[in-house]
Design a protein around this motif. Structure first.
Motif, short mmCIF file in Angstrom:
data_model
loop_
_atom_site.label_atom_id
_atom_site.label_comp_id
_atom_site.label_asym_id
_atom_site.label_seq_id
_atom_site.Cartn_x
_atom_site.Cartn_y
_atom_site.Cartn_z
N CYS A 1 -36.81 64.97 98.81
CA CYS A 1 -37.17 65.57 97.59
C CYS A 1 -38.40 65.08 96.94
N SER A 2 -39.18 65.95 96.50
CA SER A 2 -40.29 65.31 96.14
C SER A 2 -40.50 64.65 94.88
N TYR A 3 -39.41 64.79 93.92
CA TYR A 3 -39.18 64.01 92.72
C TYR A 3 -38.86 62.55 93.20
N TYR A 4 -37.96 62.45 94.28
CA TYR A 4 -37.60 60.86 94.73
C TYR A 4 -38.91 60.27 95.12
N ARG A 5 -39.81 60.96 95.75
CA ARG A 5 -41.05 60.37 96.27
C ARG A 5 -42.22 60.35 95.48
N ASP A 6 -41.83 60.77 94.26
CA ASP A 6 -42.75 60.29 93.21
C ASP A 6 -42.48 59.39 92.16
N ALA A 7 -42.82 58.19 92.21
CA ALA A 7 -42.41 56.99 91.48
C ALA A 7 -42.48 57.41 89.96
N GLU A 8 -43.21 58.53 89.52
CA GLU A 8 -43.05 58.83 88.13
C GLU A 8 -42.11 59.76 87.55
N SER A 9 -41.22 60.46 88.48
CA SER A 9 -40.53 61.21 87.98
C SER A 9 -39.17 60.96 88.17
N ALA A 10 -38.29 61.14 87.32
CA ALA A 10 -37.04 60.84 86.86
C ALA A 10 -36.17 61.20 88.23
N CYS A 11 -35.31 60.31 88.86
CA CYS A 11 -34.63 60.44 90.03
C CYS A 11 -33.47 59.23 90.03
N ASN A 12 -32.39 60.05 90.13
CA ASN A 12 -31.08 59.02 90.07
C ASN A 12 -30.91 58.45 91.12
N LYS A 13 -31.49 58.90 92.42
CA LYS A 13 -31.48 58.25 93.82
C LYS A 13 -32.41 56.62 93.74
N ARG A 14 -33.62 56.97 93.10
CA ARG A 14 -34.59 55.97 93.21
C ARG A 14 -34.32 54.97 91.90
N GLU A 15 -33.66 55.45 90.73
CA GLU A 15 -33.70 54.73 89.64
C GLU A 15 -32.32 55.15 88.89
N PRO A 16 -31.20 54.60 89.23
CA PRO A 16 -29.95 55.22 88.73
C PRO A 16 -29.82 55.35 87.31
N GLY A 17 -29.27 56.56 86.67
CA GLY A 17 -29.54 56.75 85.33
C GLY A 17 -30.70 57.43 84.78
N SER A 18 -31.53 57.65 85.63
CA SER A 18 -32.72 57.94 84.87
C SER A 18 -32.86 59.54 84.89
N GLY A 19 -31.89 60.19 85.67
CA GLY A 19 -31.88 61.57 85.44
C GLY A 19 -32.51 62.25 86.76
N CYS A 20 -32.13 63.77 86.88
CA CYS A 20 -32.58 64.51 88.26
C CYS A 20 -33.50 65.25 87.69
N SER A 21 -34.81 65.08 88.10
CA SER A 21 -35.95 65.95 87.85
C SER A 21 -35.78 67.43 88.60
N ALA A 22 -35.20 67.31 89.77
CA ALA A 22 -34.88 68.52 90.53
C ALA A 22 -34.17 69.70 90.00
N ILE A 23 -33.27 69.20 89.13
CA ILE A 23 -32.06 70.31 88.80
C ILE A 23 -32.99 71.32 87.93
N SER B 1 -22.96 58.47 91.74
CA SER B 1 -23.74 57.46 91.98
C SER B 1 -24.56 57.85 93.38
N PRO B 2 -25.56 58.61 93.16
CA PRO B 2 -26.31 59.27 94.19
C PRO B 2 -27.18 58.26 94.82
N HIS B 3 -27.45 56.99 94.36
CA HIS B 3 -28.32 55.99 94.73
C HIS B 3 -27.45 55.51 96.00
N ARG B 4 -26.26 55.71 96.15
CA ARG B 4 -25.50 54.92 97.27
C ARG B 4 -25.10 56.03 98.28
N GLU B 5 -25.71 56.07 99.36
CA GLU B 5 -25.60 57.15 100.29
C GLU B 5 -24.77 56.82 101.38
N HIS B 6 -24.56 55.49 101.87
CA HIS B 6 -23.64 55.00 102.90
C HIS B 6 -22.78 53.85 102.26
N PRO B 7 -21.74 53.63 103.05
CA PRO B 7 -20.81 52.49 102.56
C PRO B 7 -21.09 51.11 102.92
#
Length: 333
Positions: free
Chosen positions: A119-141, A199-205
Motif C-alpha cells: 500500500c502506497s499510504y503505508y510506505r509514505d511516512a506522512e500519510s495516515a496508516c493504521n498499520k504503520r501508526e495504529p489509530g491514525s486512520g486509513c488514507s486508502a479507504i 488492529s491492522p498493525h498486528r498481521e501475525h500471532p
C-alpha cells in the motif's frame, strides 16, 4: 540519519535471544523489503540481527511424503527444486511469478511470508496508516485504492497481502514452524495471517523475537495437478490484481478433490472454501465453475476504484479450473 547497530548470529538460540532482549531490534534475512522500508523511514529498528548464517536452508521430503522448507531457503532455490516442481508445481510457479530473478536469488521463504503490504499510504511516512501508526486512520479507504482488497477488509484497513507463494501454500494447508522465547510453535497457515479487524498493525500471532524456522507442506496427491494464475497490469515483475492457486483431481467426470486460494483481492492469502465446498462431487462444467466463483465473491466489499476485481476474480477462478480440467473430464486426474 538514525544509527542502526548490526550483528551476525551464528546459531538460532543466539539470534532469538538477541532480538528478544531488545524491543527495537529485528531479524535480517534477504532484506529485499526491510531495507527499502528503512530507507523510506517506515520501519525504525535500532538493531538488526543478521540470520543468514543459520542452518535453515534445507528442502526435504518428510517421512509422510510432504515437504519441509527451511525459512532461509531462497525463493529461486525452492522454485528450482525437482521435488517441488514435480509434486507441488503451484509453489514453483508462484515463486517464479512473484519477483524478478534478482530478488528471487536474495529473498528468503520466511521473509516472503512476512513481507509488508505494498500500500502506497503505508510506505509514505506522512500519510495516515493504521498499520504503520495504529489509530491514525486509513488514507486508502477514500484515496487511490484501485489495487486494494475487496475481501477480509475492515473500516481500519483495506491493504492486500502481497505474497504470491503464500497463496499457493494456503491452498495446500501448509504450516509455519517457529522458535522463540516461549519455545517451538506450529501455526496452521490460515491462523498465521490475521485479518485487520480493529488492529491492522498486528498481521501475525508471533511474539517479538519469534523466528520462522520452516514451512511444512503436507502430502497432497492433488497438488501434482496444480497451477498458479496471476493477473497483473503488466507482464513483467508486478504485484497481482488477482491471482488463483488451484489444484484439482477429477474421477469419471466428477471433481474428487479441489483446492483454491486467491491473492491480490484480500487482506490475507484467501482460502476459497466456498468454491471448494461447492465443487466437491460436482461435474466438470464451466457453469459449475462460474457458480462456485460467484458464491465465493458474494461477500466482496469493493471501493469506488476496485469494483472490477470481483468480476476479474470470478473469471480468473473459472479460467484456472478450466485449464486444470481440460481433457480430463472422463478419466482420473
Amino acid at each position: 540519519m538514525r544509527p542502526i547497530s548490526y550483528s551476525r548470529a551464528t546459531d538460532t538460540a543466539t539470534a532469538i535471544a538477541a532480538v528478544t532482549a531488545d524491543p527495537t531490534s529485528d531479524f535480517l534475512a534477504g532484506g529485499t523489503t526491510e531495507i527499502d522500508l528503512l530507507r523510506q523511514n517506515v520501519l525504525h529498528p535500532r538493531r538488526l540481527v543478521d540470520i543468514n548464517g543459520l542452518p535453515l536452508t534445507g528442502i526435504e521430503v518428510t517421512p509422510e511424503g510432504g515437504l519441509r522448507i527451511g525459512s532461509l531457503a531462497r525463493m529461486s532455490q525452492v522454485a528450482a527444486a525437482p521435488t517441488v516442481r514435480e509434486r507441488y508445481p503451484v509453489i514453483a510457479q508462484a515463486l517464479e511469478l512473484g519477483a524478478s530473478a534478482q530478488l528471487r536469488h536474495m529473498a528468503s521463504m520466511g521473509g516472503n511470508l512476512l513481507q509488508r503490504v505494498r500500500c502506497s499510504y503505508y510506505r509514505d511516512a506522512e500519510s495516515a496508516c493504521n498499520k504503520r501508526e495504529p489509530g491514525s486512520g486509513c488514507s486508502a479507504i477514500e484515496g487511490f485504492n484501485r489495487g486494494h482488497a475487496i475481501l477480509g477488509t475492515s473500516e481500519h484497513c483495506i491493504a492486500t497481502h502481497p505474497s504470491d507463494v503464500a497463496v499457493a501454500l494456503m491452498a495446500l494447508d501448509a504450516r509455519v514452524l517457529t522458535q522463540g522465547p516461549s519455545g517451538e510453535r506450529g501455526y496452521e497457515f490460515d491462523d498465521f495471517f490475521l485479518l485487520p479487524g480493529d488492529s491492522p498493525h498486528r498481521e501475525h500471532p508471533m511474539e517479538h523475537g519469534e523466528l520462522i524456522t520452516a514451512i511444512e507442506v503436507p502430502p497432497a496427491p492433488v497438488a501434482r495437478h496444480s497451477l498458479y494464475l496471476k493477473v497483473r497490469d503488466r507482464e513483467s515483475y508486478e504485484f497481482a490484481l488477482v491471482s488463483v492457486a488451484a489444484a484439482v483431481s477429477v474421477v469419471d467426470g466428477t471433481i474428487a478433490d479441489v483446492r483454491v486460494a486467491l491473492g491480490g483481492v484480500a487482506t490475507k492469502p484467501w482460502r476459497a472454501r466456498r468454491v471448494e465446498d461447492f465443487l466437491i462431487g460436482a461435474g466438470v462444467t464451466r457453469e459449475n465453475f462460474a457458480q462456485a466463483a460467484r458464491v465465493e465473491l458474494i461477500e466482496a466489499r469493493p471501493t469506488a476504484m476496485n469494483g472490477f476485481k470481483a468480476e476479474l476474480a470470478r473469471r480468473a477462478i473459472v479460467r484456472a479450473l478450466e485449464t486444470l480440467t481440460a481433457d480430463r473430464s472422463g478419466s482420473p486426474a
